[in-house]
Motif scaffolding. Structure first.
Motif, mmCIF file in Angstrom:
data_model
loop_
_atom_site.group_PDB
_atom_site.id
_atom_site.type_symbol
_atom_site.label_atom_id
_atom_site.label_comp_id
_atom_site.label_asym_id
_atom_site.label_seq_id
_atom_site.Cartn_x
_atom_site.Cartn_y
_atom_site.Cartn_z
ATOM 1 N N ALA A 5 62.501 -100.187 -82.611
ATOM 2 C CA ALA A 5 62.713 -101.492 -83.257
ATOM 3 C C ALA A 5 61.435 -102.281 -83.499
ATOM 4 N N GLY A 6 60.550 -101.727 -84.315
ATOM 5 C CA GLY A 6 59.346 -102.449 -84.675
ATOM 6 C C GLY A 6 58.199 -102.312 -83.700
ATOM 7 N N TRP A 7 58.465 -101.675 -82.544
ATOM 8 C CA TRP A 7 57.414 -101.469 -81.541
ATOM 9 C C TRP A 7 56.868 -100.042 -81.604
ATOM 10 N N GLY A 8 57.246 -99.308 -82.631
ATOM 11 C CA GLY A 8 56.830 -97.915 -82.716
ATOM 12 C C GLY A 8 55.506 -97.712 -83.427
ATOM 13 N N SER A 9 54.863 -98.793 -83.844
ATOM 14 C CA SER A 9 53.576 -98.695 -84.526
ATOM 15 C C SER A 9 52.532 -99.540 -83.808
ATOM 16 N N ARG A 10 51.300 -99.070 -83.824
ATOM 17 C CA ARG A 10 50.213 -99.824 -83.201
ATOM 18 C C ARG A 10 49.614 -100.833 -84.172
ATOM 19 N N GLY A 12 60.977 -88.705 -75.730
ATOM 20 C CA GLY A 12 59.785 -88.455 -76.531
ATOM 21 C C GLY A 12 59.348 -89.608 -77.415
ATOM 22 N N GLN A 13 60.185 -90.626 -77.563
ATOM 23 C CA GLN A 13 59.796 -91.766 -78.385
ATOM 24 C C GLN A 13 58.670 -92.555 -77.728
ATOM 25 N N ARG A 14 57.836 -93.138 -78.567
ATOM 26 C CA ARG A 14 56.723 -93.939 -78.069
ATOM 27 C C ARG A 14 56.880 -95.392 -78.499
ATOM 28 N N ILE A 15 56.587 -96.287 -77.580
ATOM 29 C CA ILE A 15 56.639 -97.719 -77.837
ATOM 30 C C ILE A 15 55.278 -98.287 -77.455
ATOM 31 N N TYR A 16 54.713 -99.092 -78.346
ATOM 32 C CA TYR A 16 53.338 -99.569 -78.155
ATOM 33 C C TYR A 16 53.310 -101.065 -77.862
ATOM 34 N N ALA A 17 52.287 -101.480 -77.135
ATOM 35 C CA ALA A 17 52.146 -102.893 -76.774
ATOM 36 C C ALA A 17 50.679 -103.196 -76.492
ATOM 37 N N ASP A 18 50.369 -104.481 -76.399
ATOM 38 C CA ASP A 18 49.013 -104.913 -76.046
ATOM 39 C C ASP A 18 48.794 -104.903 -74.541
ATOM 40 N N HIS A 19 49.885 -104.983 -73.786
ATOM 41 C CA HIS A 19 49.783 -104.998 -72.328
ATOM 42 C C HIS A 19 51.067 -104.399 -71.760
ATOM 43 N N VAL A 20 50.939 -103.629 -70.696
ATOM 44 C CA VAL A 20 52.085 -103.017 -70.029
ATOM 45 C C VAL A 20 52.161 -103.555 -68.605
ATOM 46 N N VAL A 21 53.355 -103.981 -68.204
ATOM 47 C CA VAL A 21 53.603 -104.431 -66.836
ATOM 48 C C VAL A 21 54.643 -103.509 -66.217
ATOM 49 N N ALA A 22 54.291 -102.880 -65.107
ATOM 50 C CA ALA A 22 55.238 -102.028 -64.382
ATOM 51 C C ALA A 22 55.879 -102.856 -63.272
ATOM 52 N N ALA A 23 57.156 -103.149 -63.423
ATOM 53 C CA ALA A 23 57.906 -103.899 -62.412
ATOM 54 C C ALA A 23 58.952 -102.969 -61.817
ATOM 55 N N CYS A 24 58.513 -101.801 -61.408
ATOM 56 C CA CYS A 24 59.404 -100.767 -60.867
ATOM 57 C C CYS A 24 58.766 -100.169 -59.625
ATOM 58 N N ASP A 25 59.285 -99.073 -59.149
ATOM 59 C CA ASP A 25 58.800 -98.453 -57.916
ATOM 60 C C ASP A 25 57.297 -98.196 -57.985
ATOM 61 N N GLY A 26 56.584 -98.596 -56.925
ATOM 62 C CA GLY A 26 55.129 -98.492 -56.934
ATOM 63 C C GLY A 26 54.620 -97.069 -56.969
ATOM 64 N N ARG A 27 55.171 -96.200 -56.137
ATOM 65 C CA ARG A 27 54.684 -94.828 -56.110
ATOM 66 C C ARG A 27 54.969 -94.122 -57.425
#
Length: 555
Positions: free
Chosen positions: A7-12, A285-300
């Motif tokens: 939805a619009g996040w598939g391009s850089r 296999g789909q890719r979603i692009y962003a300027d910043h990624v935040v992982a709010a999930c399991d640390g390991r």
């Protein structure tokens, strides 16, 4: 479906002057908090969640009209006029809800039927304890004296990470901390086990360890006093709608701010280019692009699976190579047995009771780590947890994750047999201690640590991640204060949640606020936050559709 995920996040390619895009992995409380604050601060965000519900461990499921509320036992920040409550107001978490506050934190009953009731009021508690054991007067008076002092302290440091505090904020904190410094130092340096062992009465020695329902082990006095004081001040209540209700309210706030959550979106890896996070690749296999990624999930999972272990350093190495497998560093996993019953509870029945078990009884609880079980009458906490004329009981005990994981992996039939043993034990134990339940139990549903791992991905099924006041505590604090919630050598990436902020829902929510403040500083944006607008009264329909835990109940 596929188009919606991208939805619009598939391009850089982005137009000049476009709002910074932030991709958040995980729709738990920390992930949604990050999304809310980032939206308020002028960013465009999207949350990817593997499950079909928000909240992570702050969730519920249903069966036959019963709601099995999984997470909240008490929530710091339910009273108005403090910084913890401000966070919840900004996230809309308590909008339109009533709060249930109890005069008792917990009751502990030993195998012989003797009991201790931990009143939140220090005067009432002191009189009750002295009636049980006059010989322990000095210890009882010392504990209640400290509780009275904690009741007067207003310290909820959840608005700003220490590196970004203004001079005024630092001075305000000092004015609170300095007069009570010796109290904080002494109660943080005294282990509850050491304190409890000084009682001459054997019941008090056991009971004090179980104020927090079961013995967390290696906890000092400070958190017991802090939480009981918060409960006395009606700042550790239970919000209407419970765990999933809290998560649904934050989800509603997030989407109202323009955010988007994609459910059933499983992230396979974080995309990195020239040591900079540029997006994620999904399991399909789909890719979603962003300027910043935040992982709010399991640390390991984040560090060693999604990032393949490429970005570590001394703090991360010590946490995940040395401490992760050290006994007592992770908060224990739990087994939960939900019991649906015909009829209501008497309003005077205790809402929460820890039953201390004999050695022979404890040996009958599969995978149990302690000889105790907690019984909570959840229908006393909030409306809507059971059909009309019925009620829900929630029974829990600390349990060994590897025991359940091995069973579920190697012998599914035996795994279900052990779950049935839990159900049989709970049914028998309840009927012995609450004979008025005879012929009233309709069903029992059991969730194990393997269940928690399956639905949330939390390492070893731990709900609260690193144990506070363990060796991991200072290292996790360093991830915020020194590392600014980043990983060494990786740009445009941050972590939020309990693996950097430790346990407790208010701490998880505060990491979303913190990570957004760090991000605003980096991007040159003004951090903004405001309270959610007035909302309609909460009602159970707001929970939406709830899945069943398994295709069939245990009993």
């Amino acid at each position: 479906m596929a188009r919606d995920l991208v939805a619009g996040w598939g391009s850089r390619d982005r137009p000049a002057g476009a709002r910074p895009r932030v991709l958040i992995i995980g729709a738990g409380v920390a992930g949604m908090s990050t999304g809310c604050y980032a939206q308020m601060s002028g960013m465009e965000t999207r949350i990817l969640e593997k499950h079909v519900l928000p909240g992570g461990c702050c969730t519920a499921w249903s069966r036959d009209g019963y709601i099995f509320d999984y997470c909240i036992e008490w929530l710091i920040g339910t009273a108005e006029g403090n910084d913890a409550n401000q966070v919840w107001r900004e996230l809309g978490a308590l909008d339109g809800k009533t709060m249930r506050n109890f005069p008792v934190f917990n009751k502990v009953v030993d195998a012989d039927g003797r009991s201790v009731t931990f009143y939140n009021d220090p005067d009432r508690l002191e009189a009750h304890l002295l009636a049980i054991s006059p010989a322990d007067r000095k210890l009882i008076q010392a504990f209640c004296r400290d509780l009275r002092r904690f009741i007067t302290i207003d310290l909820y440091p959840f608005l700003t990470p220490p590196p970004l505090e203004s001079v005024g904020q630092k001075l305000k904190k000092l004015r609170t901390v300095l007069p009570a410094f010796r109290l904080f130092w002494r109660t943080a340096a005294t282990q509850m086990h050491t304190f409890a062992d000084r009682f001459s009465d054997p019941l008090l020695r056991k009971a004090f360890r179980n104020i927090f329902f079961q013995d967390p082990e290696d906890f000092p006095l400070l958190p017991f006093l802090f939480n009981m004081a918060s409960a006395h001040n009606d700042n550790a209540g239970f919000p209407q709608g419970g765990s999933l209700g809290l998560s649904r309210s934050i989800e509603e706030r997030y989407t109202a701010l323009g955010g988007d959550i994609s459910y059933r979106a499983r992230v396979a890896r974080i995309l990195v280019e020239d040591d900079r996070a540029i997006g994620v690749e999904l399991k399909n296999g789909q890719r979603i692009y962003a300027d910043h990624v935040v992982a709010a999930c399991d640390g390991r999972t984040t560090i060693y699976d999604l990032l393949e272990g490429r970005y570590t350093g001394p703090t991360i190495d010590r946490l995940y190579d040395e401490l992760l497998t050290r006994p007592g560093t992770l908060f224990p996993a739990v087994v939960s047995a939900f019991v649906g019953i015909e009829g209501d509870f008497h309003p005077d029945q205790m809402h929460s009771t820890t039953y201390l078990l004999s050695d022979s009884e404890g040996a009958r609880l599969p995978g149990a780590l302690q000889n105790s079980i907690v019984v909570q009458l959840r229908s006393q906490y909030s409306d809507g947890f059971a059909p009309a004329g019925k009620s829900v009981i929630h029974c829990t005990y600390f349990s060994d994750y590897s025991y359940w994981k091995t069973l579920r992996t190697t012998n599914r039939r035996e795994y279900w047999d052990r779950k049935r043993e839990v159900a049989d034990f709970v049914r028998g134990m309840l009927l012995r201690r609450m004979p008025d339940l005879t012929d009233r139990i309709e069903l029992v549903d059991v969730a194990t640590p393997a269940t928690t791992h399956r639905y949330t991905g939390n390492h070893e099924g731990s709900i609260l991640a690193w144990k506070a006041f363990s060796d991991a505590d200072d290292l996790a604090a360093r991830l915020i204060n020194k590392e600014h919630m980043r990983l060494p050598g990786l740009h445009a990436f941050s972590m939020a949640g309990q693996w950097v902020g430790l346990g407790g829902l208010i701490r998880a929510a505060s990491t979303g606020r913190f990570v957004t403040q760090f991000l605003c500083e980096e991007l040159g944006l003004e951090f903004q936050a405001w309270e959610s607008p007035p909302a309609e009264p909460w009602h159970p329909a707001k929970l939406g559709h709830l899945p069943q835990l398994d295709s069939r109940p245990v009993q």
